[in-house]
Design an enzyme around this catalytic site. Structure first.
Site, short mmCIF file in Angstrom:
data_model
loop_
_atom_site.label_atom_id
_atom_site.label_comp_id
_atom_site.label_asym_id
_atom_site.label_seq_id
_atom_site.Cartn_x
_atom_site.Cartn_y
_atom_site.Cartn_z
N ASP A 297 -53.37 -77.11 94.90
CA ASP A 297 -54.74 -77.06 94.81
C ASP A 297 -55.61 -78.50 94.89
O ASP A 297 -55.13 -79.53 94.56
CB ASP A 297 -55.08 -76.64 93.30
CG ASP A 297 -56.33 -76.31 92.93
OD1 ASP A 297 -57.40 -76.96 93.71
OD2 ASP A 297 -56.69 -75.70 91.88
N GLU B 47 -51.63 -70.97 103.60
CA GLU B 47 -51.75 -71.37 104.92
C GLU B 47 -52.20 -70.28 105.78
O GLU B 47 -53.06 -70.35 106.58
CB GLU B 47 -50.12 -71.91 105.20
CG GLU B 47 -50.28 -72.10 106.74
CD GLU B 47 -48.71 -72.31 107.28
OE1 GLU B 47 -48.66 -72.97 108.30
OE2 GLU B 47 -47.76 -71.97 106.48
N LYS C 85 -63.58 -81.76 94.02
CA LYS C 85 -64.75 -82.51 93.25
C LYS C 85 -64.06 -83.71 92.96
O LYS C 85 -63.02 -83.98 92.14
CB LYS C 85 -65.30 -81.60 92.26
CG LYS C 85 -66.18 -80.49 92.61
CD LYS C 85 -66.74 -79.98 91.42
CE LYS C 85 -67.48 -78.72 91.85
NZ LYS C 85 -68.07 -77.81 90.70
N THR D 255 -47.22 -69.64 103.53
CA THR D 255 -47.69 -69.08 102.27
C THR D 255 -48.99 -68.39 102.51
O THR D 255 -49.42 -68.46 103.49
CB THR D 255 -47.93 -70.54 101.38
OG1 THR D 255 -49.16 -71.15 101.71
CG2 THR D 255 -46.77 -71.35 101.30
N ARG D 256 -49.23 -67.72 101.42
CA ARG D 256 -50.59 -67.02 101.72
C ARG D 256 -51.77 -67.92 101.78
O ARG D 256 -52.89 -67.66 102.61
CB ARG D 256 -50.91 -66.25 100.16
CG ARG D 256 -51.08 -67.08 98.94
CD ARG D 256 -51.48 -66.23 97.74
NE ARG D 256 -49.98 -65.61 97.54
CZ ARG D 256 -50.12 -64.47 96.65
NH1 ARG D 256 -51.19 -64.41 95.67
NH2 ARG D 256 -49.03 -63.94 96.35
N GLU E 294 -39.35 -76.52 94.58
CA GLU E 294 -40.55 -76.11 95.38
C GLU E 294 -41.52 -76.32 94.15
O GLU E 294 -41.70 -75.53 93.13
CB GLU E 294 -40.87 -74.89 96.11
CG GLU E 294 -42.12 -74.71 96.32
CD GLU E 294 -42.21 -73.82 97.63
OE1 GLU E 294 -43.19 -73.34 97.97
OE2 GLU E 294 -41.19 -73.17 98.00
N GLU F 148 -44.02 -73.09 89.04
CA GLU F 148 -45.51 -72.37 88.91
C GLU F 148 -46.07 -72.16 87.63
O GLU F 148 -45.31 -71.36 86.95
CB GLU F 148 -45.43 -71.13 89.93
CG GLU F 148 -46.72 -70.44 90.12
CD GLU F 148 -47.93 -71.21 90.64
OE1 GLU F 148 -48.79 -71.38 89.95
OE2 GLU F 148 -47.55 -71.89 91.58
N ASP G 214 -54.64 -77.95 103.65
CA ASP G 214 -55.47 -77.71 104.67
C ASP G 214 -56.79 -78.38 104.34
O ASP G 214 -58.01 -78.23 104.85
CB ASP G 214 -56.23 -76.29 104.83
CG ASP G 214 -56.53 -75.70 103.59
OD1 ASP G 214 -55.94 -76.35 102.54
OD2 ASP G 214 -57.18 -74.73 103.58
#
Length: 240
Positions: A137, A214, A141, A211-212, A63, A88, A173
């Site tokens: 992320d 989502e 921009k 996930t947080r 992941e 991460e 999203d």
């Protein structure tokens, strides 16, 4: 072919701050005590052998950018026979995952605290069964698009790592990023998009736990896009 005597180009870092707000004492303890036990150190000039990570040769899942580790922990708990490597760079997210690993007594998770490309470059061909990249992320921009994790380079790297029939599962999203993901992945001959109808990219099959990110997207009413690509049987990946 590149000249091995030429100096290595500096890596462009794909992330920003490594630390968020000040960590609570319990989470700092986890970083001090548990992280050294579970951390997988990856170097640009050294290959990573899966059996060095999980000596029993169990299937390997990745992941990339696990955030707070909600999905990774759920997957590891539901599939104890699998070895899961999570990547991460942010220590607050790493500390959150370590807390879950400790509370649930998970022993099949290893953590890379660095740029995900280091791990992708170090693993051998056809060594991974599943790769998750969930709500990375979006860097919305235009001048920051080069920082996006999912691009043509990482698409080819993921294809190289997957076993035949292995799956790359993505979610976002951000609609512009979803289109960019498809633009990066569809040209990779070794990968096939499994969707055959709109419902296939509107729901994520077998998602271990939202996930947080989502949860935030759904609470805000933003639609999510779920993309599943599969490594073609009999394909031979080009090196990334």
């Amino acid at each position: 072919m590149s000249d091995p005597s030429a100096p290595a180009r500096p890596r462009r870092i794909l992330y920003g701050r490594r630390f968020g707000p000040r960590l609570r004492p319990q989470r700092k303890r986890l970083l001090d005590e548990r992280l050294p036990e579970l951390r997988l150190q990856v170097a640009p000039d050294r290959a990573t052998a899966p059996r060095d990570v999980f000596p029993d040769g169990r299937p390997l899942w990745l992941e990339l950018g696990f955030g707070g580790g909600e999905h990774l922990a759920a997957v590891a708990e539901a599939h104890p026979q699998v070895g899961v490597i999570g990547v991460e760079p942010f220590m607050s997210g790493v500390a959150a995952l370590l807390g879950t690993i400790e509370s649930r007594r998970l022993d099949n998770v290893r953590v890379v605290v660095d740029d995900a490309r280091l791990l992708l470059d170090s693993l051998p061909d056809a060594s991974v069964e599943r790769i998750f990249i969930l709500f990375p992320d979006p860097w919305p921009k235009a001048r920051h698009h080069k920082r996006r994790l999912v691009n043509a380079e990482t698409a080819r790297a993921c294809a190289r790592l997957l076993v035949q029939g292995g799956r790359l599962e993505l979610a976002t999203d951000h609609m512009d990023y979803a289109r960019a993901m498809l633009q990066a992945l569809l040209p990779v001959d070794d990968l096939v998009w499994t969707a055959t109808r709109p419902a296939d990219w509107r729901t994520f099959p077998e998602l271990g736990h939202p996930t947080r990110y989502e949860a935030k997207a759904r609470a805000a009413g933003r639609p999510c896009v779920y993309l599943v690509f599969e490594r073609r049987s009999g394909a031979s990946s080009a090196k990334a």
